[in-house]
Design a protein around this motif. Structure first.
Motif, PDB file in Angstrom:
ATOM      1  N   ARG A 346       0.829  -1.207   0.000  1.00  0.00           N
ATOM      2  CA  ARG A 346       0.000   0.000   0.000  1.00  0.00           C
ATOM      3  C   ARG A 346       0.865   1.260   0.000  1.00  0.00           C
ATOM      4  N   LYS A 347       1.972   1.245   0.747  1.00  0.00           N
ATOM      5  CA  LYS A 347       2.824   2.418   0.878  1.00  0.00           C
ATOM      6  C   LYS A 347       3.840   2.558  -0.251  1.00  0.00           C
ATOM      7  N   ARG A 348       4.406   1.406  -0.686  1.00  0.00           N
ATOM      8  CA  ARG A 348       5.529   1.451  -1.631  1.00  0.00           C
ATOM      9  C   ARG A 348       5.174   0.941  -3.021  1.00  0.00           C
ATOM     10  N   GLY A 349       4.094   0.145  -3.134  1.00  0.00           N
ATOM     11  CA  GLY A 349       3.754  -0.475  -4.406  1.00  0.00           C
ATOM     12  C   GLY A 349       4.539  -1.741  -4.677  1.00  0.00           C
ATOM     13  N   ALA A 350       5.459  -2.098  -3.766  1.00  0.00           N
ATOM     14  CA  ALA A 350       6.291  -3.291  -3.917  1.00  0.00           C
ATOM     15  C   ALA A 350       6.895  -3.607  -2.548  1.00  0.00           C
ATOM     16  N   PRO A 351       7.303  -4.844  -2.302  1.00  0.00           N
ATOM     17  CA  PRO A 351       7.870  -5.181  -0.993  1.00  0.00           C
ATOM     18  C   PRO A 351       9.316  -4.728  -0.853  1.00  0.00           C
ATOM     19  N   ALA A 352       9.727  -4.460   0.368  1.00  0.00           N
ATOM     20  CA  ALA A 352      11.138  -4.206   0.640  1.00  0.00           C
ATOM     21  C   ALA A 352      11.906  -5.511   0.436  1.00  0.00           C
ATOM     22  N   PRO A 353      13.196  -5.440   0.113  1.00  0.00           N
ATOM     23  CA  PRO A 353      13.970  -6.668  -0.117  1.00  0.00           C
ATOM     24  C   PRO A 353      13.901  -7.658   1.044  1.00  0.00           C
ATOM     25  N   TRP A 354      13.962  -7.149   2.288  1.00  0.00           N
ATOM     26  CA  TRP A 354      13.912  -8.069   3.422  1.00  0.00           C
ATOM     27  C   TRP A 354      12.547  -8.748   3.523  1.00  0.00           C
ATOM     28  N   MET A 355      11.487  -8.023   3.178  1.00  0.00           N
ATOM     29  CA  MET A 355      10.161  -8.623   3.203  1.00  0.00           C
ATOM     30  C   MET A 355      10.022  -9.666   2.100  1.00  0.00           C
ATOM     31  N   ALA A 356      10.613  -9.413   0.941  1.00  0.00           N
ATOM     32  CA  ALA A 356      10.585 -10.402  -0.137  1.00  0.00           C
ATOM     33  C   ALA A 356      11.263 -11.695   0.312  1.00  0.00           C
ATOM     34  N   ARG A 357      12.352 -11.565   1.061  1.00  0.00           N
ATOM     35  CA  ARG A 357      13.041 -12.761   1.575  1.00  0.00           C
ATOM     36  C   ARG A 357      12.167 -13.509   2.583  1.00  0.00           C
ATOM     37  N   VAL A 358      11.450 -12.771   3.408  1.00  0.00           N
ATOM     38  CA  VAL A 358      10.529 -13.401   4.362  1.00  0.00           C
ATOM     39  C   VAL A 358       9.439 -14.162   3.614  1.00  0.00           C
ATOM     40  N   LEU A 359       8.919 -13.562   2.554  1.00  0.00           N
ATOM     41  CA  LEU A 359       7.881 -14.229   1.774  1.00  0.00           C
ATOM     42  C   LEU A 359       8.410 -15.514   1.126  1.00  0.00           C
ATOM     43  N   VAL A 360       9.653 -15.475   0.642  1.00  0.00           N
ATOM     44  CA  VAL A 360      10.248 -16.686   0.084  1.00  0.00           C
ATOM     45  C   VAL A 360      10.348 -17.770   1.156  1.00  0.00           C
ATOM     46  N   ALA A 361      10.772 -17.376   2.357  1.00  0.00           N
ATOM     47  CA  ALA A 361      10.877 -18.341   3.453  1.00  0.00           C
ATOM     48  C   ALA A 361       9.518 -18.925   3.840  1.00  0.00           C
ATOM     49  N   MET A 362       8.443 -18.173   3.576  1.00  0.00           N
ATOM     50  CA  MET A 362       7.095 -18.612   3.938  1.00  0.00           C
ATOM     51  C   MET A 362       6.382 -19.322   2.787  1.00  0.00           C
ATOM     52  N   THR A 363       7.097 -19.619   1.701  1.00  0.00           N
ATOM     53  CA  THR A 363       6.459 -20.176   0.505  1.00  0.00           C
ATOM     54  C   THR A 363       5.598 -21.390   0.819  1.00  0.00           C
ATOM     55  N   PHE A 364       6.127 -22.332   1.583  1.00  0.00           N
ATOM     56  CA  PHE A 364       5.392 -23.561   1.894  1.00  0.00           C
ATOM     57  C   PHE A 364       4.935 -23.609   3.347  1.00  0.00           C
ATOM     58  N   SER A 365       4.781 -22.447   3.952  1.00  0.00           N
ATOM     59  CA  SER A 365       4.334 -22.397   5.348  1.00  0.00           C
ATOM     60  C   SER A 365       2.926 -22.960   5.503  1.00  0.00           C
ATOM     61  N   GLY A 366       2.101 -22.813   4.464  1.00  0.00           N
ATOM     62  CA  GLY A 366       0.755 -23.362   4.536  1.00  0.00           C
ATOM     63  C   GLY A 366       0.754 -24.859   4.752  1.00  0.00           C
ATOM     64  N   TRP A 367       1.734 -25.545   4.179  1.00  0.00           N
ATOM     65  CA  TRP A 367       1.834 -26.990   4.372  1.00  0.00           C
ATOM     66  C   TRP A 367       2.056 -27.341   5.838  1.00  0.00           C
ATOM     67  N   ILE A 368       2.855 -26.537   6.536  1.00  0.00           N
ATOM     68  CA  ILE A 368       3.139 -26.828   7.941  1.00  0.00           C
ATOM     69  C   ILE A 368       1.865 -26.735   8.771  1.00  0.00           C
ATOM     70  N   GLY A 369       1.132 -25.632   8.608  1.00  0.00           N
ATOM     71  CA  GLY A 369      -0.114 -25.471   9.337  1.00  0.00           C
ATOM     72  C   GLY A 369      -1.136 -26.527   8.962  1.00  0.00           C
ATOM     73  N   LEU A 370      -1.185 -26.869   7.673  1.00  0.00           N
ATOM     74  CA  LEU A 370      -2.140 -27.861   7.188  1.00  0.00           C
ATOM     75  C   LEU A 370      -1.878 -29.234   7.804  1.00  0.00           C
ATOM     76  N   VAL A 371      -0.635 -29.697   7.742  1.00  0.00           N
ATOM     77  CA  VAL A 371      -0.299 -31.018   8.267  1.00  0.00           C
ATOM     78  C   VAL A 371      -0.510 -31.056   9.773  1.00  0.00           C
ATOM     79  N   ALA A 372      -0.119 -29.990  10.460  1.00  0.00           N
ATOM     80  CA  ALA A 372      -0.324 -29.950  11.911  1.00  0.00           C
ATOM     81  C   ALA A 372      -1.812 -30.038  12.252  1.00  0.00           C
ATOM     82  N   GLY A 373      -2.633 -29.291  11.517  1.00  0.00           N
ATOM     83  CA  GLY A 373      -4.075 -29.332  11.750  1.00  0.00           C
ATOM     84  C   GLY A 373      -4.673 -30.689  11.427  1.00  0.00           C
ATOM     85  N   TRP A 374      -4.176 -31.308  10.358  1.00  0.00           N
ATOM     86  CA  TRP A 374      -4.688 -32.621   9.978  1.00  0.00           C
ATOM     87  C   TRP A 374      -4.339 -33.668  11.037  1.00  0.00           C
ATOM     88  N   TYR A 375      -3.129 -33.569  11.618  1.00  0.00           N
ATOM     89  CA  TYR A 375      -2.752 -34.489  12.690  1.00  0.00           C
ATOM     90  C   TYR A 375      -3.647 -34.309  13.904  1.00  0.00           C
TER      91      TYR A 375
END
Length: 458
Positions: A346-375
């Motif tokens: 909203r402020k910049r129109g694009a993510p800061a480089p550090w935020m882009a790295r965080v998003l890359v690290a979170m790429t498959f985070s949904g799988w972690i929550g999904l498997v934990a919930g399924w267990y």
């Protein structure tokens, strides 16, 4: 090596390995189909080729995901006969038709029109291609409907009668729309949406960091971030309602999730601890007084049943305790990351480089929550396979432990290899998209594709 291990435990581990691997892929395809439809509709409305560039990449990811989901689902179905013959023998009159409905109404729809999505882009009209995308997206959701109907029935069985040890349907409406089905379906669909949101944002951020600053990259990343920011609060509300439903129908599961060993009024919320089955308490416990009663009973002095209220008919505490906290923890992390990334857009129109790295690290985070919930869902049903009707031990086969163990080892080796291959191919497709994109779509012009939260929810 496996001869002295309980065959039932090995069969449970083998089925857990299969379902863990399988569920990763339908979770993506369920929501990715709707994202692809969104890309097509945006292209049809704006005429901006960047939306079609995004579509061309993500339809490949969809096809790869769909293929692995189909293959892993086949091995799972075999195990009903090899490891769990008592399941179909006892409740096959219920489970069989529901599984058949999923194949006849959903799988055929997906498989048929997926071919048009992949190979008909320049052979049919844009309108027909969009309709094919819609039908595939609808098919994936319909598939989730039938599978969740069966799984929910196993958790809260209804609409049947037992005759000579076998379940017979008395009301298919009650079977399908059993007490927990609406909550589980909503919770699963939102989990699928969040998994795709962070996959979309993470893979696009990966392209962004590699210098691929095309409008399609920005559009896909922003779509993922906004989708995650919108869905995670809804998931928190849906999860709370699902928890209250579970408290009503499966209180032993809630007691294990919360680490509550003794029935008490004003039960605390255990933030951290190590469940100790010997002492029937939590070692190193850190808890907030009365909080569990507040969010479970909506009364600070409400009574919450503990493990002691269920005798030996309760699930193992430690796996549920830790899986539940992993699910909640990744959900809170998703909330923080998606909202902060949305604020940067909203402020910049694009993510800061550090935020882009965080998003890359979170790429498959949904799988972690999904498997934990399924267990939490599946282990929490123990010792039953169909809650209150059929125990896991009653449904198990007489296959020797050595045979189950050897096939388990082969399954695990294969699944690890396939999972590594899938992840590497997904990132390969992202790198290839950056190299092969049209020159005009590689120019960073974020203004024409900026999405408002309202549009990203369409």
């Amino acid at each position: 090596m496996f001869a002295e291990v309980d065959p039932v435990i090995l069969a449970r581990i083998q089925f857990a390995a299969n379902i863990t691997f399988h569920i990763l892929f339908p979770t993506i395809s369920i929501s990715l189909g709707w994202v692809l439809l969104f890309f097509k509709l945006r292209y049809g409305k704006t005429g901006d080729e960047s939306w079609m560039d995004a579509y061309r990449l993500w339809v490949k990811v969809f096809a790869l995901t769909f293929a692995l989901g189909v293959v892993s689902g086949i091995t799972m179905s075999f195990q009903f006969g090899t490891n769990w013959p008592g399941y179909m023998e006892t409740v096959g009159n219920i489970a069989g038709p529901l599984l058949a409905y999923e194949v006849l109404t959903a799988f055929f729809l997906e498989a048929t029109f997926l071919g048009i999505m992949l190979f008909g882009m320049h052979r049919v009209s844009n309108r027909m291609h969009t309709i094919a995308t819609l039908l595939v997206a609808g098919g994936t959701t319909l598939s989730a409907f039938w599978i969740l109907a069966l799984n929910s029935w196993m958790q809260t069985p209804a609409g049947f009668v037992m005759i000579d040890g076998r379940a017979h349907a008395t009301s298919w409406f009650e079977i399908i729309f059993n007490p927990s089905f609406p909550y589980r379906l909503v919770h699963m669909l939102l989990a699928s949406g969040l998994t795709v949101a962070f996959l979309l944002a993470g893979l696009s951020a990966y392209r962004w960091l590699r210098g691929d600053r095309g409008r399609d990259t920005l559009a896909a990343m922003r779509t993922g971030v906004m989708l995650g920011a919108i869905l995670i609060p809804l998931q928190i509300v849906a999860g709370d309602l699902h928890g209250l439903n579970t408290l009503h129908h499966q209180p032993a599961k809630i007691a294990a999730m919360e680490g509550i060993w003794k029935t008490e009024k004003g039960a605390p919320a255990v933030l951290f601890g190590i469940p100790n089955a010997t002492t029937r308490s939590n070692d190193y416990e850190i808890a907030i007084p009365k909080l569990a009663s507040i969010y479970l009973a909506h009364d600070a002095n409400g009574e919450i049943k503990g493990i002691d209220a269920f005798g030996d008919k309760h699930p193992p505490v430690a796996p549920l305790f830790f899986a539940f906290r992993a699910m909640v923890g990744i959900g809170l992390l998703m909330l923080a990351v998606s909202w902060l990334a949305a604020w940067q857009f909203r402020k910049r129109g694009a993510p800061a480089p550090w935020m882009a790295r965080v998003l890359v690290a979170m790429t498959f985070s949904g799988w972690i929550g999904l498997v934990a919930g399924w267990y939490v869902t599946e282990i929490g049903r123990q010792p039953y396979l169909v809650y209150g009707v059929l125990t896991t031990a009653q449904a198990a086969s007489k296959v020797p432990a050595t045979m189950i163990g050897s096939t388990l080892a082969m399954y695990l080796a294969l699944y690890v290899s396939l999972l590594a291959a899938y992840i590497s191919v997904v990132f390969h497709l992202a790198r290839k998209a950056g190299k092969n994109g049209a020159p005009d779509s590689r120019i960073m012009t974020p203004q024409p594709v900026i999405l408002t939260p309202a549009r990203s929810a369409q």
